[in-house]
Design a protein around this motif. Structure first.
Motif, short mmCIF file in Angstrom:
data_model
loop_
_atom_site.label_atom_id
_atom_site.label_comp_id
_atom_site.label_asym_id
_atom_site.label_seq_id
_atom_site.Cartn_x
_atom_site.Cartn_y
_atom_site.Cartn_z
N PHE A 1 30.26 -61.92 17.87
CA PHE A 1 30.59 -60.54 18.05
C PHE A 1 31.40 -60.24 16.73
CE2 PHE A 1 30.83 -62.53 22.39
CZ PHE A 1 30.15 -61.24 23.20
N ALA A 2 31.44 -58.92 16.36
CA ALA A 2 31.97 -58.38 15.23
C ALA A 2 32.97 -57.12 15.46
CB ALA A 2 31.12 -57.85 14.24
N LEU B 1 35.94 -58.16 23.19
CA LEU B 1 34.87 -58.20 21.95
C LEU B 1 33.67 -57.36 22.29
CD1 LEU B 1 35.26 -62.40 21.75
CD2 LEU B 1 36.24 -60.58 20.40
N ARG B 2 33.30 -56.94 23.47
CA ARG B 2 32.24 -56.06 23.41
C ARG B 2 32.44 -54.76 22.96
NH1 ARG B 2 31.54 -52.80 27.49
NH2 ARG B 2 32.75 -53.90 28.59
N ASP B 3 33.53 -54.22 23.05
CA ASP B 3 33.85 -52.93 22.82
C ASP B 3 35.07 -52.55 21.88
OD1 ASP B 3 35.52 -52.98 24.96
OD2 ASP B 3 34.50 -51.63 26.23
N LEU C 1 39.72 -51.77 18.67
CA LEU C 1 39.30 -52.32 17.21
C LEU C 1 37.82 -51.50 17.22
CD1 LEU C 1 40.14 -56.12 18.00
CD2 LEU C 1 41.37 -54.36 16.43
N GLN C 2 37.53 -51.48 15.98
CA GLN C 2 36.06 -50.98 15.63
C GLN C 2 35.49 -52.31 15.76
OE1 GLN C 2 35.47 -48.85 12.03
NE2 GLN C 2 33.24 -49.52 12.08
N VAL C 3 33.88 -51.95 16.39
CA VAL C 3 33.06 -52.90 16.59
C VAL C 3 31.75 -52.75 15.70
CG1 VAL C 3 33.90 -53.83 18.86
CG2 VAL C 3 32.14 -52.03 18.62
N TRP C 4 31.22 -53.70 15.36
CA TRP C 4 29.93 -53.62 14.43
C TRP C 4 28.82 -54.25 15.21
CZ3 TRP C 4 34.60 -53.96 12.27
CH2 TRP C 4 34.60 -53.20 11.18
N LYS D 1 40.15 -60.91 32.99
CA LYS D 1 39.48 -59.82 33.94
C LYS D 1 38.18 -59.59 33.79
CE LYS D 1 43.96 -57.35 33.70
NZ LYS D 1 44.77 -56.16 33.22
N GLY D 2 37.36 -60.92 33.56
CA GLY D 2 36.03 -60.73 33.39
C GLY D 2 35.50 -60.34 32.14
N GLU D 3 36.31 -60.41 30.99
CA GLU D 3 35.67 -59.61 29.93
C GLU D 3 36.15 -60.91 28.74
OE1 GLU D 3 34.44 -56.85 29.09
OE2 GLU D 3 35.07 -55.48 30.56
N LEU D 4 35.13 -60.99 27.89
CA LEU D 4 35.33 -62.04 26.64
C LEU D 4 36.46 -61.18 25.66
CD1 LEU D 4 31.90 -63.14 26.05
CD2 LEU D 4 33.76 -64.61 26.82
N VAL D 5 37.74 -61.77 25.31
CA VAL D 5 38.59 -61.22 24.56
C VAL D 5 39.01 -62.10 23.40
CG1 VAL D 5 39.53 -59.74 26.71
CG2 VAL D 5 40.52 -62.03 25.91
N VAL D 6 39.83 -61.48 22.52
CA VAL D 6 40.54 -61.94 21.85
C VAL D 6 42.07 -61.54 21.67
CG1 VAL D 6 40.00 -60.40 19.98
CG2 VAL D 6 40.73 -62.57 19.18
#
Length: 121
Positions: A52-53, A91-93, A104-107, A75-80
């Motif tokens: 993830f970026a 991390l996804r969005d 956060l902006q994602v790429w 809550k079912g989400e991959l997070v930082v």
């Protein structure tokens, strides 16, 4: 090469190499420089999407520290978890689970062979 061929070449290659796969650290973040910004890459082998970026700039503290955050699931989400104030970013969005105003902006990111590449937004 004519100018029209150069334009076609740039459009046909939207991905830019930012590091090698060997530079990634499993279950952790590394920071790369991409188009004038610090981007945090998180490598989670074993996941359907293994890398993830996201922006390295923490919108709450103003510090470039997201790449040092802890990764996990909430809550079912991959997070930082941001290192300073501990808010959790998906991390996804890039959205913050605690404060929807923080994002956060994602790429787009991919591993191509032994290279890690980012796409332009």
């Amino acid at each position: 090469m004519s100018p029209s061929n150069a334009a076609v070449s740039v459009q046909a290659q939207p991905w830019q190499r930012v590091c090698s796969r060997a530079d990634l650290v499993a279950q952790s973040g590394v920071v790369v420089w991409f188009e004038g910004r610090q981007v945090a890459l998180f490598y989670l082998p074993g996941q359907a999407t293994p890398v993830f970026a996201v922006d390295n700039h923490d919108p709450k503290s103003g510090a470039n520290v997201i790449g040092r955050g802890l990764v996990g699931e909430l809550k079912g989400e991959l997070v930082v978890a941001a290192p300073l104030y501990k808010q959790h970013f998906c991390l996804r969005d890039g959205r913050c689970l605690e404060d929807p105003q923080l994002v956060l902006q994602v790429w787009p990111v991919r591993i191509s062979g032994e290279q890690v590449e980012l796409g332009r937004c």
